[in-house]
Design a protein around this motif. Sequence first.
Motif, mmCIF file in Angstrom:
data_model
loop_
_atom_site.group_PDB
_atom_site.id
_atom_site.type_symbol
_atom_site.label_atom_id
_atom_site.label_comp_id
_atom_site.label_asym_id
_atom_site.label_seq_id
_atom_site.Cartn_x
_atom_site.Cartn_y
_atom_site.Cartn_z
ATOM 1 N N ILE A 166 -33.286 -10.118 110.922
ATOM 2 C CA ILE A 166 -32.906 -8.952 110.906
ATOM 3 C C ILE A 166 -33.837 -8.284 109.835
ATOM 4 N N THR A 167 -33.791 -9.052 108.563
ATOM 5 C CA THR A 167 -34.901 -8.187 107.549
ATOM 6 C C THR A 167 -36.110 -8.798 107.404
ATOM 7 N N ASP A 168 -36.721 -9.425 108.473
ATOM 8 C CA ASP A 168 -37.977 -10.116 108.344
ATOM 9 C C ASP A 168 -38.235 -10.847 107.283
ATOM 10 N N GLY A 169 -37.465 -11.665 106.726
ATOM 11 C CA GLY A 169 -37.550 -12.711 105.436
ATOM 12 C C GLY A 169 -37.515 -11.658 104.245
ATOM 13 N N ASN A 170 -37.044 -10.603 104.237
ATOM 14 C CA ASN A 170 -36.951 -9.887 102.991
ATOM 15 C C ASN A 170 -36.083 -10.455 101.951
ATOM 16 N N HIS A 171 -36.379 -11.187 100.771
ATOM 17 C CA HIS A 171 -35.400 -11.946 100.142
ATOM 18 C C HIS A 171 -34.367 -11.256 99.493
ATOM 19 N N LYS A 172 -34.748 -10.104 99.151
ATOM 20 C CA LYS A 172 -33.865 -9.029 98.272
ATOM 21 C C LYS A 172 -32.802 -8.549 99.185
ATOM 22 N N LEU A 173 -32.891 -8.148 100.503
ATOM 23 C CA LEU A 173 -31.973 -7.823 101.440
ATOM 24 C C LEU A 173 -31.089 -9.222 101.887
ATOM 25 N N MET A 174 -31.809 -10.352 101.822
ATOM 26 C CA MET A 174 -31.233 -11.509 102.440
ATOM 27 C C MET A 174 -30.093 -11.985 101.370
ATOM 28 N N ILE A 175 -30.326 -12.048 100.216
ATOM 29 C CA ILE A 175 -29.451 -12.550 99.128
ATOM 30 C C ILE A 175 -28.235 -11.500 98.771
ATOM 31 N N LEU A 176 -28.892 -10.038 99.168
ATOM 32 C CA LEU A 176 -27.750 -9.084 99.195
ATOM 33 C C LEU A 176 -26.557 -9.168 100.382
ATOM 34 N N LEU A 177 -27.169 -9.450 101.459
ATOM 35 C CA LEU A 177 -26.209 -9.609 102.528
ATOM 36 C C LEU A 177 -25.566 -10.994 102.467
ATOM 37 N N THR A 178 -26.073 -11.934 102.210
ATOM 38 C CA THR A 178 -25.572 -13.305 102.002
ATOM 39 C C THR A 178 -24.371 -13.211 100.922
ATOM 40 N N LEU A 179 -24.658 -12.789 99.831
ATOM 41 C CA LEU A 179 -23.744 -12.686 98.754
ATOM 42 C C LEU A 179 -22.452 -11.950 99.418
ATOM 43 N N SER A 180 -22.785 -10.857 99.700
ATOM 44 C CA SER A 180 -21.664 -10.088 100.297
ATOM 45 C C SER A 180 -20.811 -10.501 101.277
ATOM 46 N N SER A 181 -21.512 -11.230 102.272
ATOM 47 C CA SER A 181 -20.772 -11.879 103.314
ATOM 48 C C SER A 181 -19.950 -12.970 102.695
ATOM 49 N N VAL A 182 -20.539 -13.932 101.692
ATOM 50 C CA VAL A 182 -19.821 -14.996 101.249
ATOM 51 C C VAL A 182 -18.327 -14.345 100.861
ATOM 52 N N PHE A 183 -18.468 -13.479 99.955
ATOM 53 C CA PHE A 183 -17.587 -12.751 99.231
ATOM 54 C C PHE A 183 -16.508 -12.375 100.183
ATOM 55 N N LEU A 184 -16.807 -11.521 101.165
ATOM 56 C CA LEU A 184 -15.977 -10.650 101.857
ATOM 57 C C LEU A 184 -15.391 -11.669 103.176
ATOM 58 N N ILE A 185 -16.222 -12.678 103.635
ATOM 59 C CA ILE A 185 -15.478 -13.494 104.546
ATOM 60 C C ILE A 185 -14.571 -14.670 103.773
ATOM 61 N N THR A 186 -14.838 -14.921 102.799
ATOM 62 C CA THR A 186 -13.786 -15.880 101.880
ATOM 63 C C THR A 186 -12.601 -15.063 101.871
ATOM 64 N N ILE A 187 -12.508 -13.777 101.238
ATOM 65 C CA ILE A 187 -11.555 -13.319 101.344
ATOM 66 C C ILE A 187 -10.719 -13.001 102.669
ATOM 67 N N TYR A 188 -11.383 -12.621 103.380
ATOM 68 C CA TYR A 188 -10.746 -12.379 104.721
ATOM 69 C C TYR A 188 -10.012 -13.770 105.387
ATOM 70 N N PHE A 189 -10.635 -14.766 105.250
ATOM 71 C CA PHE A 189 -10.053 -16.115 105.762
ATOM 72 C C PHE A 189 -9.160 -16.921 104.953
ATOM 73 N N LEU A 190 -9.171 -16.477 103.590
ATOM 74 C CA LEU A 190 -8.005 -17.023 102.634
ATOM 75 C C LEU A 190 -7.046 -16.320 102.087
ATOM 76 N N LYS A 191 -7.078 -15.087 102.605
ATOM 77 C CA LYS A 191 -6.033 -13.988 102.108
ATOM 78 C C LYS A 191 -4.494 -14.383 102.553
ATOM 79 N N ASN A 192 -4.555 -14.982 103.539
ATOM 80 C CA ASN A 192 -3.105 -15.330 103.983
ATOM 81 C C ASN A 192 -2.706 -16.959 103.940
ATOM 82 N N PHE A 193 -3.591 -17.694 103.118
ATOM 83 C CA PHE A 193 -3.293 -19.019 102.887
ATOM 84 C C PHE A 193 -2.096 -18.904 101.808
ATOM 85 N N ASP A 194 -1.132 -19.840 101.995
ATOM 86 C CA ASP A 194 -0.048 -19.991 101.006
ATOM 87 C C ASP A 194 -0.182 -20.278 99.890
#
Length: 280
Positions: free
Chosen positions: A23-51
Motif C-alpha cells: 500500500i505504501t510502496d515501501g515507504n519505511h516511515k509509513l510502514m513502521i507507523l502502521l505496523t506499531l499501531s497495528s501491533v498495539f491495537l490488535i494486542t489490546i483487542y485480542f487480549l482484553k477479554n483474557f481472564d
Amino acid sequence: MKKRKLILIGIALILLYILFGVITDGNHKLMILLTLSSVFLITIYFLKNFDETKYKYCFFLIAPMLLLFTIAGFLGNDFSRTLQYLIFIPVSSLLAYGYLKKRYILIIPLALIAFYCIANYLFNTIFIFVSNKDAEKNINFPAITLLEHNKKRVYLKMDKIIVLDFWSTSCGICFEKFPDLEELHNKYKENNRVEIYAVNFPLKRDKFNTTIKILDSIGYKFKKVYAQSSSEIENKLHFNTFPHLIIIKDGKIRYDGMFETEKNTLIFSTEAEIDKLLKE
C-alpha cells in the motif's frame, strides 16, 4: 490453545505488514507507523477479554514478526532498519500490556503519538546515523575522469566546495532524489564557492547517449557529468551503491555517504553538511 491462537494472529500480523509495504510502496516511515499501531491495537483487542493478562501472551502474538525480522536481518543488507523493528515492536507490545494491566485510556493516544514520533523522527535518524556514522572524512580526493555531454573532460575546481551526487539509470531512488538536488542547486547557484553535480555511474545499461537523453528529457538545471569508467570509481572511491554523495573541499573528501534531504532528519542533512563547510 491460547498460545496457538496468538501465534496465528501473529502470522496474520506478518501478512498485514506485507500489505502495508504494498500500500505504501515501501515507504519505511509509513510502514513502521502502521505496523506499531497495528501491533498495539490488535494486542489490546485480542487480549482484553483474557481472564489473566500476562506479558507472555503479548510475546506469543509478536513472536512470528520478531522471527521474521531476525531472519531478514541476517539475510539482508539493511540490518539497521530491521534492528529497529526488533526494538520498537516489543515496545509497542509493552505499551499494549501496560494498557491491559492499568486500563488507563490515556495510554492509547499517548502510544499513537509515540509511534508517530518514532516513524517521523527517530526511525530515520537512527538509520541515517548507522549508515553514515563514518561519512565525515578528511582525506584526499583521487583524480577521476568525468566527461561532459560532448565527451570533453571536466576538471573539478578544487578550491570550491564540490557536491557530487552519483546515480545510475537503474536506481529509482536516484530519480526521486533529483528534485532535492535541484533544490540544492537553486539554493547555492548564486554562491560561487559551491558547485553541485549529478554524476552518472556507467553501469552496463547506462549507455552514454541514452543517459544524456534521459536527463535532457527531465529538464533539471543542475550540472550533469558522466564518469568514464565504473571500475575507476569503485577502485578509487570504494562504493557501488546509489544514490551516493561525496562532498569535497580544498581537494579533500569531507563527506562520503548517503544523499540525505529528509526534512525531519536530525543529523547528516546534506544542506547542513554544505553549510558547515561554508562556515569553516
